[in-house]
Design a protein around this motif. Structure first.
Motif, PDB file in Angstrom:
ATOM      1  N   GLU A   1     114.364  47.282  33.542  1.00  0.00           N
ATOM      2  CA  GLU A   1     113.445  46.426  34.179  1.00  0.00           C
ATOM      3  C   GLU A   1     113.226  46.826  35.611  1.00  0.00           C
ATOM      4  OE1 GLU A   1     111.634  41.964  34.327  1.00  0.00           O
ATOM      5  OE2 GLU A   1     112.771  42.579  32.565  1.00  0.00           O
ATOM      6  N   THR A   2     111.901  46.940  35.963  1.00  0.00           N
ATOM      7  CA  THR A   2     111.766  47.096  37.520  1.00  0.00           C
ATOM      8  C   THR A   2     111.811  45.799  38.119  1.00  0.00           C
ATOM      9  OG1 THR A   2     110.682  49.279  37.135  1.00  0.00           O
ATOM     10  CG2 THR A   2     110.279  48.237  39.053  1.00  0.00           C
ATOM     11  N   PRO A   3     112.474  45.603  39.184  1.00  0.00           N
ATOM     12  CA  PRO A   3     112.390  44.065  39.792  1.00  0.00           C
ATOM     13  C   PRO A   3     111.244  44.075  40.722  1.00  0.00           C
ATOM     14  CG  PRO A   3     114.186  45.638  40.764  1.00  0.00           C
ATOM     15  CD  PRO A   3     113.636  46.274  39.604  1.00  0.00           C
ATOM     16  N   THR A   4     110.162  43.707  40.269  1.00  0.00           N
ATOM     17  CA  THR A   4     108.924  43.676  40.755  1.00  0.00           C
ATOM     18  C   THR A   4     108.743  42.348  41.003  1.00  0.00           C
ATOM     19  OG1 THR A   4     107.766  43.818  38.941  1.00  0.00           O
ATOM     20  CG2 THR A   4     107.801  45.737  40.075  1.00  0.00           C
TER      21      THR A   4
ATOM     22  N   SER B   1     119.290  45.656  31.149  1.00  0.00           N
ATOM     23  CA  SER B   1     117.864  46.340  30.919  1.00  0.00           C
ATOM     24  C   SER B   1     117.440  47.259  32.145  1.00  0.00           C
ATOM     25  CB  SER B   1     116.693  45.376  30.798  1.00  0.00           C
ATOM     26  OG  SER B   1     116.579  44.547  32.267  1.00  0.00           O
TER      27      SER B   1
ATOM     28  N   PRO C   1     115.050  50.659  38.455  1.00  0.00           N
ATOM     29  CA  PRO C   1     115.454  49.742  37.396  1.00  0.00           C
ATOM     30  C   PRO C   1     116.621  49.050  37.641  1.00  0.00           C
ATOM     31  CG  PRO C   1     114.510  51.972  36.867  1.00  0.00           C
ATOM     32  CD  PRO C   1     114.792  52.019  38.237  1.00  0.00           C
TER      33      PRO C   1
ATOM     34  N   LYS D   1     101.249  39.700  34.679  1.00  0.00           N
ATOM     35  CA  LYS D   1     101.730  39.523  33.643  1.00  0.00           C
ATOM     36  C   LYS D   1     100.901  39.218  32.594  1.00  0.00           C
ATOM     37  CE  LYS D   1     106.455  38.822  32.844  1.00  0.00           C
ATOM     38  NZ  LYS D   1     107.715  38.130  32.938  1.00  0.00           N
TER      39      LYS D   1
ATOM     40  N   ILE E   1     109.117  55.643  33.121  1.00  0.00           N
ATOM     41  CA  ILE E   1     110.063  55.003  34.224  1.00  0.00           C
ATOM     42  C   ILE E   1     110.253  56.351  35.231  1.00  0.00           C
ATOM     43  CG2 ILE E   1     111.935  53.960  34.979  1.00  0.00           C
ATOM     44  CD1 ILE E   1     111.806  52.367  32.272  1.00  0.00           C
TER      45      ILE E   1
ATOM     46  N   GLU F   1     107.293  40.556  37.731  1.00  0.00           N
ATOM     47  CA  GLU F   1     108.418  40.574  36.726  1.00  0.00           C
ATOM     48  C   GLU F   1     109.378  39.264  37.112  1.00  0.00           C
ATOM     49  OE1 GLU F   1     108.411  41.892  33.818  1.00  0.00           O
ATOM     50  OE2 GLU F   1     106.478  42.920  34.216  1.00  0.00           O
TER      51      GLU F   1
ATOM     52  N   LEU G   1     119.690  40.585  31.304  1.00  0.00           N
ATOM     53  CA  LEU G   1     118.678  41.182  32.289  1.00  0.00           C
ATOM     54  C   LEU G   1     119.340  42.381  33.204  1.00  0.00           C
ATOM     55  CD1 LEU G   1     115.820  41.178  33.055  1.00  0.00           C
ATOM     56  CD2 LEU G   1     116.353  39.612  34.624  1.00  0.00           C
TER      57      LEU G   1
END
Length: 174
Positions: free
Chosen positions: A102-105, A100, A45, A169, A4, A108, A97
């Motif tokens: 996670e990358t906000p793409t 996390s 992220p 995904k 990341i 996703e 969420l």
């Protein structure tokens, strides 16, 4: 976690180089200028600590300021954008969420959430950027026109980049 960080460093370098080498020279009668470097801040992220997020935003803005010969205008706009980003994530994302990395793409988060995020985030960034740059309400209509046109230009460029880098995904793991 290391992947990341490497991905975000590469994203930072590529977007800053594109901003400085290409998009700095593109404009429409000094009314509309794209600033797609903010995509780097959009795609950090979700669970990144706020102090680190503000620091990265400030340094990103200062980097652009160094190439644009502006004194902290982009840094102020980036910090204001990060404040909006934190607020937006708080009101639109569930607690698990938000914690996390996670990358906000687009792939996703889905198109509806992502497009709202990009639209309002870009407007917030550009509003602060142009109001701090002008620092006057004398020509407010011209300033608001610059905000609107530059936002449309920036959003268009960000969505073009999003389409070019879209990753579907994988449904095999589920």
């Amino acid at each position: 976690m290391g992947r990341i960080i490497i991905n975000n460093i590469i994203r930072f370098v590529v977007l800053i180089v594109l901003q400085v080498a290409l998009f700095k020279n593109i404009g429409y009668y000094n009314l509309a200028t794209p600033f797609p470097y903010i995509l780097f801040l959009f795609l950090l992220p979700i669970g990144i600590p706020n102090l680190l997020l503000y620091s990265v935003a400030f340094l990103t803005g200062l980097t652009v300021d160094a190439f644009y010969d502006t004194i902290g205008i982009h840094a102020a706009a980036c910090v204001a954008f990060v404040w909006f980003r934190i607020f937006f994530h708080k009101i639109t994302l569930e607690a698990d969420l938000r914690n996390s990395f996670e990358t906000p793409t687009w792939s996703e988060m889905g198109f509806k959430w992502y497009s709202t995020y990009i639209l309002f985030g870009t407007l917030a960034h550009h509003l602060v950027l142009y109001l701090v740059e002008v620092f006057s309400f004398q020509n407010i209509l011209y300033t608001l026109a610059s905000v609107g046109l530059s936002s449309v230009f920036t959003i268009t460029v960000i969505f073009i980049i999003g389409v070019l880098t879209y990753k579907r995904k994988s449904r095999l793991g589920n």
